[in-house]
Design an enzyme around this catalytic site. Structure first.
Site, PDB file in Angstrom:
ATOM      1  N   THR A  51      14.483  -4.984  -5.004  1.00  0.00           N
ATOM      2  CA  THR A  51      15.084  -6.304  -4.800  1.00  0.00           C
ATOM      3  C   THR A  51      16.518  -6.127  -4.294  1.00  0.00           C
ATOM      4  O   THR A  51      16.880  -5.063  -3.801  1.00  0.00           O
ATOM      5  CB  THR A  51      15.008  -7.129  -6.098  1.00  0.00           C
ATOM      6  OG1 THR A  51      15.397  -8.474  -5.836  1.00  0.00           O
ATOM      7  CG2 THR A  51      15.891  -6.553  -7.193  1.00  0.00           C
ATOM      8  N   ASN A  52      17.341  -7.162  -4.384  1.00  0.00           N
ATOM      9  CA  ASN A  52      18.743  -7.089  -3.942  1.00  0.00           C
ATOM     10  C   ASN A  52      19.589  -7.973  -4.841  1.00  0.00           C
ATOM     11  O   ASN A  52      19.080  -8.588  -5.774  1.00  0.00           O
ATOM     12  CB  ASN A  52      18.844  -7.493  -2.464  1.00  0.00           C
ATOM     13  CG  ASN A  52      18.323  -8.894  -2.233  1.00  0.00           C
ATOM     14  OD1 ASN A  52      18.878  -9.873  -2.729  1.00  0.00           O
ATOM     15  ND2 ASN A  52      17.221  -8.993  -1.506  1.00  0.00           N
ATOM     16  N   HIS A  53      20.890  -8.051  -4.535  1.00  0.00           N
ATOM     17  CA  HIS A  53      21.834  -8.715  -5.454  1.00  0.00           C
ATOM     18  C   HIS A  53      21.929 -10.229  -5.281  1.00  0.00           C
ATOM     19  O   HIS A  53      22.788 -10.850  -5.902  1.00  0.00           O
ATOM     20  CB  HIS A  53      23.226  -8.116  -5.270  1.00  0.00           C
ATOM     21  CG  HIS A  53      23.343  -6.696  -5.712  1.00  0.00           C
ATOM     22  ND1 HIS A  53      23.149  -6.305  -7.008  1.00  0.00           N
ATOM     23  CD2 HIS A  53      23.625  -5.568  -5.024  1.00  0.00           C
ATOM     24  CE1 HIS A  53      23.326  -5.001  -7.106  1.00  0.00           C
ATOM     25  NE2 HIS A  53      23.603  -4.523  -5.914  1.00  0.00           N
ATOM     26  N   SER A  54      21.108 -10.829  -4.441  1.00  0.00           N
ATOM     27  CA  SER A  54      21.239 -12.278  -4.223  1.00  0.00           C
ATOM     28  C   SER A  54      21.010 -13.052  -5.523  1.00  0.00           C
ATOM     29  O   SER A  54      20.080 -12.769  -6.273  1.00  0.00           O
ATOM     30  CB  SER A  54      20.213 -12.737  -3.179  1.00  0.00           C
ATOM     31  OG  SER A  54      20.211 -14.151  -3.095  1.00  0.00           O
TER      32      SER A  54
END
Ligand code: CTP
Ligand code: CA
Length: 238
Positions: free
Chosen positions: A33-36
């Site tokens: 995933t990512n930091h959004s």
């Protein structure tokens, strides 16, 4: 909420928004995933609602509450988000894609937990996900075409988060994905980026000079972006 409905700038329009990260499974317990956090996209959805639009919010997993009065579609992976957007796109007059979509997913999701025993390293083979914004850019209606009836124009806005060469990279995305506007931010700018309540962006539109904006709250920025998109739409009708 006390505004005269007749003056609401997006009244009668449908707005589609993507927000948040995606999760790409590796095995039954792990994902990429990512930091959004979804804050910018949720601000756009809420502001569009307050401006009188019917809003569909396609959201990856976030810690945010579903906004009142918004049609919420919860998704997990980029492929799920693609499926939800393609199902809702035709109804949308204005589409804003603020999601941080995973560019790659595992070629094969391991059916069982990947075990560390006996390994000193692990290679994961990833394959690319569909580009949702590019798909929308290739399918949007241009607007009324002389002699061909009155198709409602569709306005498309993307985001770009960059760490270097902001304007060059963002301008390339604006063109390649056939956007009417691209909102670009540099992760390294103070007051921009993930999990903040403010943003520092540069607006790009085809054929115009990039427009750097000063730092502002994500709610105010959402109003500014939606106001611009309403004008772009009106110009397509004119
Ligand atoms: N986007 C999308 N679907 C994808 C990837 C990106 O809809 N599979 C959208 C994002 O929601 C954003 C825009 O495309 O509105 C730009 O995303 P970004 O990650 O900055 O650009 P990419 O084209 O993916 O290029 P890169 O990550 O290599 O910079
Ligand atoms: Ca990307």
């Amino acid at each position: 909420e006390h505004a005269d409905p007749a003056t609401l700038p997006l009244r009668g329009l449908t707005v589609l928004v993507t927000a948040g990260p995606t999760q790409e499974s590796l095995d039954p317990v792990r994902y990429l995933t990512n930091h959004s956090t979804g804050k910018m996209g949720y601000a756009i959805a809420e502001t569009a609602r307050d401006m009188g639009a019917a809003v569909t919010l396609v959201s990856g997993p976030t810690a945010l509450e579903a906004p009142d009065g918004v049609d919420m579609v919860r998704v997990t992976s980029a492929q799920d988000m693609f499926d939800a957007v393609t199902a809702h796109f035709e109804d949308a007059d204005i589409t804003v894609m603020a999601a941080a979509v995973g560019d790659f997913r595992a070629e094969n999701v391991h059916p069982q937990k990947i075990k560390k025993h006996g390994r000193t390293s692990l290679e994961l083979k990833l394959v690319s996900n569909p580009d949702i914004l590019a798909w929308a850019g290739g399918h949007k209606r241009p607007g009324p075409v002389a002699g061909q009836g009155e198709a409602r124009p569709q306005v498309l806005c993307g985001f770009a988060m960059e760490t270097e060469h902001l304007v060059e990279h963002a301008a390339q995305k604006l063109g390649e994905k056939h956007c009417d506007m691209l909102v670009a931010n540099n992760l390294n700018d103070r007051g921009a980026g993930f999990a903040t309540d403010t943003n520092v962006v540069t607006l790009l539109t085809p054929g115009a000079a990039p427009e750097p904006l000063s730092i502002m709250g994500k709610g105010d920025l959402a109003g500014l972006i939606l106001g611009r998109l309403a004008v772009i739409r009106a110009n397509k009708l004119a």
